[in-house]
Scaffold this active site. Structure first.
Site, PDB file in Angstrom:
ATOM      1  N   GLY A  17       0.849  -0.803   0.015  1.00 24.46           N
ATOM      2  CA  GLY A  17       0.164  -0.187  -0.053  1.00 24.46           C
ATOM      3  C   GLY A  17       1.052   0.941  -0.174  1.00 24.46           C
ATOM      4  O   GLY A  17       0.889   1.976   0.220  1.00 24.46           O
ATOM      5  N   SER A  19       1.691   3.468  -2.710  1.00 30.55           N
ATOM      6  CA  SER A  19       1.181   4.148  -3.804  1.00 30.55           C
ATOM      7  C   SER A  19       0.938   5.778  -3.341  1.00 30.55           C
ATOM      8  O   SER A  19       1.122   6.618  -3.887  1.00 30.55           O
ATOM      9  CB  SER A  19       0.552   3.480  -4.124  1.00 30.55           C
ATOM     10  OG  SER A  19       0.364   2.063  -5.517  1.00 30.55           O
ATOM     11  N   VAL A  67      -3.148  -7.882  -1.839  1.00 27.37           N
ATOM     12  CA  VAL A  67      -1.558  -8.493  -1.173  1.00 27.37           C
ATOM     13  C   VAL A  67      -3.576  -9.397  -0.528  1.00 27.37           C
ATOM     14  O   VAL A  67      -3.212 -10.483   0.656  1.00 27.37           O
ATOM     15  CB  VAL A  67      -1.650  -7.185   0.121  1.00 27.37           C
ATOM     16  CG1 VAL A  67      -1.036  -6.637   0.494  1.00 27.37           C
ATOM     17  CG2 VAL A  67      -3.180  -6.995   0.866  1.00 27.37           C
ATOM     18  N   ASN A  93       1.379  -2.044   5.236  1.00 26.68           N
ATOM     19  CA  ASN A  93       0.534  -0.605   5.551  1.00 26.68           C
ATOM     20  C   ASN A  93      -0.159  -0.933   4.893  1.00 26.68           C
ATOM     21  O   ASN A  93      -1.813   0.083   5.367  1.00 26.68           O
ATOM     22  CB  ASN A  93       1.394   0.349   4.723  1.00 26.68           C
ATOM     23  CG  ASN A  93       0.744   1.611   5.118  1.00 26.68           C
ATOM     24  OD1 ASN A  93       0.747   2.155   5.593  1.00 26.68           O
ATOM     25  ND2 ASN A  93      -0.257   1.704   3.690  1.00 26.68           N
ATOM     26  N   SER A 145      -3.946   0.191  14.423  1.00 29.68           N
ATOM     27  CA  SER A 145      -5.060   1.443  14.837  1.00 29.68           C
ATOM     28  C   SER A 145      -5.613   1.545  15.755  1.00 29.68           C
ATOM     29  O   SER A 145      -5.098  -0.040  16.863  1.00 29.68           O
ATOM     30  CB  SER A 145      -6.235   1.466  13.992  1.00 29.68           C
ATOM     31  OG  SER A 145      -7.259   2.292  14.401  1.00 29.68           O
ATOM     32  N   TYR A 158     -12.534  -3.606  10.516  1.00 32.72           N
ATOM     33  CA  TYR A 158     -11.455  -2.849  11.107  1.00 32.72           C
ATOM     34  C   TYR A 158     -11.424  -2.803  12.081  1.00 32.72           C
ATOM     35  O   TYR A 158     -10.327  -2.923  12.270  1.00 32.72           O
ATOM     36  CB  TYR A 158     -11.944  -1.311  10.540  1.00 32.72           C
ATOM     37  CG  TYR A 158     -10.841  -0.056  10.459  1.00 32.72           C
ATOM     38  CD1 TYR A 158      -9.743  -0.868   9.819  1.00 32.72           C
ATOM     39  CD2 TYR A 158     -10.485   0.061  11.647  1.00 32.72           C
ATOM     40  CE1 TYR A 158      -9.012   0.520   9.626  1.00 32.72           C
ATOM     41  CE2 TYR A 158      -9.107   1.306  11.507  1.00 32.72           C
ATOM     42  CZ  TYR A 158      -8.350   0.785  10.508  1.00 32.72           C
ATOM     43  OH  TYR A 158      -7.295   1.557  10.564  1.00 32.72           O
ATOM     44  N   LYS A 162      -7.676  -4.913  13.005  1.00 33.99           N
ATOM     45  CA  LYS A 162      -6.790  -4.310  14.068  1.00 33.99           C
ATOM     46  C   LYS A 162      -6.808  -5.124  14.833  1.00 33.99           C
ATOM     47  O   LYS A 162      -5.199  -5.271  15.124  1.00 33.99           O
ATOM     48  CB  LYS A 162      -6.495  -2.901  14.115  1.00 33.99           C
ATOM     49  CG  LYS A 162      -6.618  -2.699  12.020  1.00 33.99           C
ATOM     50  CD  LYS A 162      -5.861  -2.801  11.805  1.00 33.99           C
ATOM     51  CE  LYS A 162      -5.425  -2.009  10.486  1.00 33.99           C
ATOM     52  NZ  LYS A 162      -4.440  -1.738   9.360  1.00 33.99           N
TER      53      LYS A 162
END
Length: 260
Positions: A17, A19, A67, A93, A145, A158, A162
């Protein structure tokens, strides 16, 4: 003059990640300290970023990789080995942050979030670990996170992804320590990323409300990608040689004010 972060020069670093956002900041900091960087990302923007770094004389390449797909990772790792020789540092990431509470999170959304944020990290570690074990050294840095310990009502998948990342980090830190491989996790605070700014704009939140929220952060500002990147290069350097299995919050004190 001593290196500010010794042990990074000429090392090969994979940043998933990488980019844009935090990932691009992490790439920039590793490049600044002489590392060779492989950007693994589904976003083709990574190719333009890598090309710009190469024009400036740095060894940076982009590899298209989802991924959540083991075959993609296998192809990417093989290409990195051919281009750079091995892997010294892995920064996991890549991640997504869609909203959804218990009732609005359908199975497809759950699978998508868990697939990228947690399964993706497991697959990357599984693919890279043998290269590090062979050399009896390596560093893995996961981007977690503050939501990992509870989260908000609308961050269910999410937060769970995490939370699982904490267990994965601690488990691998113990399992891989005999091979001199260190595994740690960074918990970013409230990062002023492109995505976060866009979210506030979508919600129609006024600038005054946003500034009021920012003032509630103990150190007085939102974090940025460089804050997270600086921590990543520290954990990857020789300065952190005795740090493994740890969760490090880079949040301006947010978790002190409002524990999650």
């Amino acid at each position: 003059m001593n290196e500010p972060f010794p042990g990074l020069y000429n090392n090969t670093v994979i940043v998933t990640g990488g980019s844009k956002g935090i990932g691009a900041s992490i790439v920039a900091r590793f490049v600044a300290f002489g590392a060779k960087v492989a950007i693994a990302d589904v976003d083709i923007q990574g190719e333009a970023l890598a090309e710009q770094w190469r024009k400036d004389g740095h060894e940076v390449r982009h590899y298209t990789c989802d991924v959540a797909r083991a075959d993609d990772i296998k192809r990417m790792i093989q290409s990195v080995k051919e281009d750079f020789g091995s892997v010294d540092v892995l920064v996991n990431n890549a991640g997504i942050f869609p909203r959804g509470d218990l009732q609005s999170t359908n199975e497809a959304l759950w699978d998508l979030v868990i697939g990228i944020n947690l399964k993706g990290v497991y697959l990357m570690c599984q693919a890279v670990a043998p290269l590090m074990i062979e050399r009896e050294k390596g560093i893995i840095i996961n981007i977690g996170s503050l939501h990992s310990s509870k989260g908000e009502d609308n961050t269910l998948a999410y937060a769970v992804s995490k939370g699982g990342l904490i267990t994965l980090t601690r488990n691998l830190a113990h399992a891989l320590s005999k091979h001199r491989i260190r595994v740690n996790c960074i918990h970013p605070g409230w990062v002023a990323s492109e995505g976060e700014t866009a979210r506030w704009e979508t919600l129609g939140t006024g600038i005054e409300k946003m500034q009021e929220s920012i003032r509630s952060i103990p150190l007085g500002r939102m974090q940025n990608g460089t804050d997270i990147a600086n921590t990543a290069v520290f954990l990857a350097s020789d300065l952190a040689d005795q740090i493994t299995g740890q969760m490090l919050a880079v949040d301006g004190g947010l978790s002190i004010r409002r524990p999650l």
